[in-house]
Design a protein around this motif. Structure first.
Motif, PDB file in Angstrom:
ATOM      1  N   ILE A  52      -0.559  88.893 -12.173  1.00 43.68           N
ATOM      2  CA  ILE A  52       0.168  89.041 -10.909  1.00 43.68           C
ATOM      3  C   ILE A  52      -0.026  87.786 -10.061  1.00 43.68           C
ATOM      4  O   ILE A  52       0.923  87.247  -9.507  1.00 43.68           O
ATOM      5  N   ASP A  53      -1.270  87.312  -9.989  1.00 45.77           N
ATOM      6  CA  ASP A  53      -1.552  86.093  -9.234  1.00 45.77           C
ATOM      7  C   ASP A  53      -0.800  84.897  -9.823  1.00 45.77           C
ATOM      8  O   ASP A  53      -0.242  84.080  -9.096  1.00 45.77           O
ATOM      9  N   LYS A  54      -0.791  84.820 -11.152  1.00 45.44           N
ATOM     10  CA  LYS A  54      -0.108  83.706 -11.811  1.00 45.44           C
ATOM     11  C   LYS A  54       1.393  83.764 -11.534  1.00 45.44           C
ATOM     12  O   LYS A  54       2.016  82.734 -11.266  1.00 45.44           O
ATOM     13  N   ALA A  55       1.967  84.954 -11.588  1.00 45.92           N
ATOM     14  CA  ALA A  55       3.397  85.103 -11.301  1.00 45.92           C
ATOM     15  C   ALA A  55       3.693  84.681  -9.865  1.00 45.92           C
ATOM     16  O   ALA A  55       4.726  84.046  -9.597  1.00 45.92           O
ATOM     17  N   TYR A  56       2.793  85.004  -8.950  1.00 47.74           N
ATOM     18  CA  TYR A  56       2.979  84.620  -7.550  1.00 47.74           C
ATOM     19  C   TYR A  56       2.970  83.093  -7.405  1.00 47.74           C
ATOM     20  O   TYR A  56       3.788  82.518  -6.689  1.00 47.74           O
ATOM     21  N   VAL A  57       2.061  82.439  -8.104  1.00 41.75           N
ATOM     22  CA  VAL A  57       1.993  80.976  -8.072  1.00 41.75           C
ATOM     23  C   VAL A  57       3.264  80.371  -8.679  1.00 41.75           C
ATOM     24  O   VAL A  57       3.841  79.427  -8.130  1.00 41.75           O
TER      25      VAL A  57
ATOM     26  N   ASN B 241       9.413  79.895 -17.207  1.00 47.62           N
ATOM     27  CA  ASN B 241       7.978  80.168 -17.081  1.00 47.62           C
ATOM     28  C   ASN B 241       7.715  81.447 -16.290  1.00 47.62           C
ATOM     29  O   ASN B 241       6.889  82.276 -16.682  1.00 47.62           O
ATOM     30  N   LEU B 242       8.413  81.598 -15.184  1.00 50.69           N
ATOM     31  CA  LEU B 242       8.214  82.776 -14.339  1.00 50.69           C
ATOM     32  C   LEU B 242       8.652  84.044 -15.059  1.00 50.69           C
ATOM     33  O   LEU B 242       7.948  85.053 -15.045  1.00 50.69           O
TER      34      LEU B 242
ATOM     35  N   VAL C 281      -0.024  91.173  -4.551  1.00 51.36           N
ATOM     36  CA  VAL C 281      -1.229  90.343  -4.500  1.00 51.36           C
ATOM     37  C   VAL C 281      -2.178  90.844  -3.419  1.00 51.36           C
ATOM     38  O   VAL C 281      -3.395  90.880  -3.598  1.00 51.36           O
ATOM     39  N   ASN C 282      -1.619  91.259  -2.291  1.00 46.09           N
ATOM     40  CA  ASN C 282      -2.431  91.685  -1.157  1.00 46.09           C
ATOM     41  C   ASN C 282      -2.807  93.158  -1.182  1.00 46.09           C
ATOM     42  O   ASN C 282      -3.585  93.602  -0.346  1.00 46.09           O
ATOM     43  N   ASP C 283      -2.269  93.925  -2.111  1.00 48.38           N
ATOM     44  CA  ASP C 283      -2.534  95.359  -2.193  1.00 48.38           C
ATOM     45  C   ASP C 283      -3.892  95.589  -2.855  1.00 48.38           C
ATOM     46  O   ASP C 283      -4.106  95.213  -3.999  1.00 48.38           O
ATOM     47  N   THR C 284      -4.787  96.227  -2.130  1.00 43.17           N
ATOM     48  CA  THR C 284      -6.153  96.408  -2.636  1.00 43.17           C
ATOM     49  C   THR C 284      -6.223  97.303  -3.862  1.00 43.17           C
ATOM     50  O   THR C 284      -7.133  97.167  -4.671  1.00 43.17           O
TER      51      THR C 284
END
Length: 93
Positions: free
Chosen positions: A56-61, A84-85, A42-45
């Motif tokens: 990726i953001d959804k998986a993190y949530v 879900n994950l 998520v934090n990797d530019t």
């Protein structure tokens, strides 16, 4: 990125295995390992412009939700969050 997603999936699957014996501490440890990998993605530019960024953001949530489900110590809720994950991770890798 594929390697990282596979690692996350393995940690999530390991946590599921520990859910069969309701070993909540080990479940949390496995999920934390997976969460750390997702957090780095998520934090990797270089992934910021990736078309999979939303997933990726959804998986993190969803990872946060499954971790929160451990507090209730309800295996049924954990299994729903797991499903879900895992579906989201399967879509990524």
């Amino acid at each position: 990125m594929k390697k990282e997603i596979l690692e996350v999936k393995s940690y999530v699957i390991n946590s599921y295995a520990y859910s069969e014996t309701e070993n909540w501490d080990r479940m949390e440890e496995e999920l934390l390992k997976g969460e750390n990998i997702l957090e780095s993605l998520v934090n990797d530019t270089k992934y910021m412009e990736n078309k999979r960024k939303y997933s990726i953001d959804k998986a993190y949530v969803l990872m946060g939700e499954i971790k929160n489900s451990l507090k209730s110590k309800d295996v049924g809720i954990f299994h729903l969050k797991y499903k879900n994950l895992l579906e989201e991770l399967n879509g990524l890798g």
